[in-house]
Design an enzyme around this catalytic site. Structure first.
Site, PDB file in Angstrom:
ATOM      1  N   ASP A 196      32.725  -0.012  12.368  1.00  0.00           N
ATOM      2  CA  ASP A 196      32.830   1.782  12.514  1.00  0.00           C
ATOM      3  C   ASP A 196      33.091   2.645  14.047  1.00  0.00           C
ATOM      4  O   ASP A 196      34.075   3.150  13.657  1.00  0.00           O
ATOM      5  CB  ASP A 196      31.872   3.540  12.054  1.00  0.00           C
ATOM      6  CG  ASP A 196      31.545   2.731  10.526  1.00  0.00           C
ATOM      7  OD1 ASP A 196      32.048   2.016  10.560  1.00  0.00           O
ATOM      8  OD2 ASP A 196      30.780   4.433   9.699  1.00  0.00           O
ATOM      9  N   TYR A 236       0.393  -1.209   0.110  1.00  0.00           N
ATOM     10  CA  TYR A 236       0.117   0.140  -0.113  1.00  0.00           C
ATOM     11  C   TYR A 236       0.816   1.253  -0.089  1.00  0.00           C
ATOM     12  O   TYR A 236       0.546   2.269   0.505  1.00  0.00           O
ATOM     13  CB  TYR A 236      -0.721   0.401   1.012  1.00  0.00           C
ATOM     14  CG  TYR A 236      -1.328  -1.364   1.412  1.00  0.00           C
ATOM     15  CD1 TYR A 236      -2.471  -1.941   0.338  1.00  0.00           C
ATOM     16  CD2 TYR A 236      -1.295  -2.270   2.821  1.00  0.00           C
ATOM     17  CE1 TYR A 236      -2.970  -2.969   0.518  1.00  0.00           C
ATOM     18  CE2 TYR A 236      -2.116  -2.583   2.828  1.00  0.00           C
ATOM     19  CZ  TYR A 236      -2.939  -3.488   1.767  1.00  0.00           C
ATOM     20  OH  TYR A 236      -3.730  -5.437   1.534  1.00  0.00           O
ATOM     21  N   ASP A 265      28.303  -4.435  11.800  1.00  0.00           N
ATOM     22  CA  ASP A 265      28.581  -3.104  10.676  1.00  0.00           C
ATOM     23  C   ASP A 265      28.948  -2.013  11.651  1.00  0.00           C
ATOM     24  O   ASP A 265      29.568  -1.410  11.502  1.00  0.00           O
ATOM     25  CB  ASP A 265      26.859  -3.197  10.130  1.00  0.00           C
ATOM     26  CG  ASP A 265      27.448  -1.457   8.589  1.00  0.00           C
ATOM     27  OD1 ASP A 265      28.036  -1.479   8.880  1.00  0.00           O
ATOM     28  OD2 ASP A 265      26.366  -0.705   9.181  1.00  0.00           O
ATOM     29  N   ASP A 320      24.402  -2.065  23.500  1.00  0.00           N
ATOM     30  CA  ASP A 320      23.968  -0.587  23.629  1.00  0.00           C
ATOM     31  C   ASP A 320      25.173  -0.346  24.870  1.00  0.00           C
ATOM     32  O   ASP A 320      25.991   0.535  25.383  1.00  0.00           O
ATOM     33  CB  ASP A 320      22.508  -0.761  24.212  1.00  0.00           C
ATOM     34  CG  ASP A 320      21.477  -1.065  25.041  1.00  0.00           C
ATOM     35  OD1 ASP A 320      22.195  -2.438  25.365  1.00  0.00           O
ATOM     36  OD2 ASP A 320      21.218  -1.064  25.688  1.00  0.00           O
ATOM     37  N   LYS A 363      21.375  -8.715  22.649  1.00  0.00           N
ATOM     38  CA  LYS A 363      19.933  -7.738  22.718  1.00  0.00           C
ATOM     39  C   LYS A 363      18.632  -8.579  22.949  1.00  0.00           C
ATOM     40  O   LYS A 363      17.411  -7.876  22.321  1.00  0.00           O
ATOM     41  CB  LYS A 363      20.045  -6.407  20.932  1.00  0.00           C
ATOM     42  CG  LYS A 363      19.052  -5.600  21.711  1.00  0.00           C
ATOM     43  CD  LYS A 363      18.913  -4.512  22.626  1.00  0.00           C
ATOM     44  CE  LYS A 363      18.350  -3.990  23.156  1.00  0.00           C
ATOM     45  NZ  LYS A 363      18.777  -2.465  24.384  1.00  0.00           N
TER      46      LYS A 363
END
Ligand code: NAD
Ligand code: IPM
Ligand code: MN
Length: 359
Positions: free
Chosen positions: A250, A145, A246, A222, A189
């Site tokens: 960094d 949609y 990923d 986290d 997590k």
């Protein structure tokens, strides 16, 4: 003399600039080390897309299949939406060649490069083992949609037993054979992702039984990103899902001084398909074409490629050259606070590698 066929895909932005330097350093030592490198260059990337409507030919994987390795610069950012450019090239190769291990090492080579206070040279020495073929990048989902108030977007993470177990085993084996702390940390997590991440931890603990010599722990991602800043010295091997890996890499790149230093290997451990070696960074459109990108990530990826091909001595020499040039501090690119060009950094590394090779 052994000769290796390397498929070189420079790609976009700074990708070709940094690969030129990687090839320069490898070429400087190949003959001295007793092997030859035969490059075939492929013009695939965003410019190719503008002309052909695809990032690489439909039979791209068939073309690449016969090479000993793939050396990739960076993809994306030049007039092609990222999900198309990366999906049709980088992620297609990673998945298509079952390069399910993404190995991303981090080492602090010179103290002043670290953005943190009180961390000494060599104190950071860790490697992230990122699951590279499924998880959050499984490319399962869809949109319904579109453009209406009822619009729905679904992106499903897929964690298979086979996929999870094999990445865990790879990480444990690596941890066992590394000169490290024999400590494996899993990024998790499970407090929020009650299906996938609970399963991830269960498989971790099952596999851990075969590795009693390895200290195992798991940390919610986290908290892990925070702890990597508080005490990066503590970490040895980190195993992470595709998306968490990923993001973490960094961060670990920044811990060693710059994203421009970070290297990665996309490995098919069974060697049914060629593996692919690339810097962690992207096409860096903000500095592309200026000749100022740091080529060290690409050179380091080249060293990982030579190691994978069995050329241990040459790989060590390349790492030694990176270490020496960074420690001497005379030649530094802008991201490291210097004013050397990409080519000057490549020249310095090639000269140092040649010197070390002759020792
Ligand atoms: P990026 O990694 O290209 O750049 C992030 C920042 O790091 C920029 O400020 C850039 O100038 C700097 N940087 C990157 N490489 C550097 C180097 N070698 N030397 C010095 N500075 C460097 O990330 P981005 O800006 O988020 O993405 C740009 C494009 O690259 C996007 O299309 C993205 O999807 C793509 N990308 C591709 C890859 C890949 O091909 N493997 C990886 C990451 C991003
Ligand atoms: C990386 C990149 C890629 C990834 C993107 C460009 C799809 O960020 O190699 O780290 O997310 O794997
Ligand atoms: Mn990334």
């Amino acid at each position: 003399m052994d000769s290796y066929r390397i498929a070189v895909i420079g790609g976009d932005g700074v990708g070709p600039e940094v690969l030129t330097e990687g090839c320069k350093v490898m070429d400087a030592i190949a003959e001295l080390a007793g092997f030859a490198l035969e490059y075939e260059r492929f013009p695939w990337g965003c410019a190719y897309y503008q002309e052909h409507g695809e990032m690489m030919p439909q039979n791209g994987l068939d073309v690449l299949q016969d090479f000993d390795a793939i050396y990739l610069g960076a993809i994306g950012g030049f007039g092609v939406p990222d999900h198309i450019s990366l999906g049709d090239l980088l992620l297609r190769i990673r998945r298509g060649f079952d390069q399910y291990v993404n190995l991303r090492p981090t080492r602090l080579m010179a103290e002043e490069l670290c953005p943190l206070k009180g961390v000494s040279q060599d104190e950071i020495d860790l490697v992230v083992v990122r699951e590279n073929a499924e998880g959050e990048y499984a490319h399962a989902g869809g949109r319904l949609y579109q453009g209406t108030p009822n619009e729905v977007a679904v992106q499903t993470a897929i964690f298979t037993r086979r996929g999870t177990e094999r990445i865990m085993r790879y990480a444990f084996d690596l941890c066992r054979h590394r000169d490290g702390k024999k400590r494996l940390t899993a990024a998790t997590k499970s407090n929020a992702n009650a299906f996938t991440m609970v399963f991830w931890e269960e498989v971790l603990q099952e596999v851990a039984r075969d590795y009693p010599d390895i200290e195992v722990n798991w940390t919610h991602v986290d908290a892990l990103v925070m702890n990597l800043i508080r005490k990066p010295q503590w970490y040895d091997v980190i195993v992470a899902s595709n998306l968490f890996g990923d993001i973490l890499t960094d961060e670990t790149a920044a811990l060693q001084g710059s994203l421009g230093l970070a290297a990665g290997a996309n490995i098919n451990p069974e060697r049914r398909f060629p593996s692919m070696f690339e810097p962690v960074h992207g096409s860096a459109p903000d500095i592309a074409g200026q000749g100022i990108a740091n080529p060290i990530g690409a050179v380091w990826a080249g060293a990982m490629m030579l190691e994978h091909l069995g050329e241990q001595k040459a790989a060590q020499v390349m790492m030694g050259a990176i270490e020496a040039v960074l420690r001497e501090g005379q030649v530094r690119t802008a991201d490291l606070g210097g004013n050397a060009s990409t080519a000057e950094m490549g020249d310095a590394l090639a000269a140092k590698a040649t010197e070390l090779m002759k020792d």
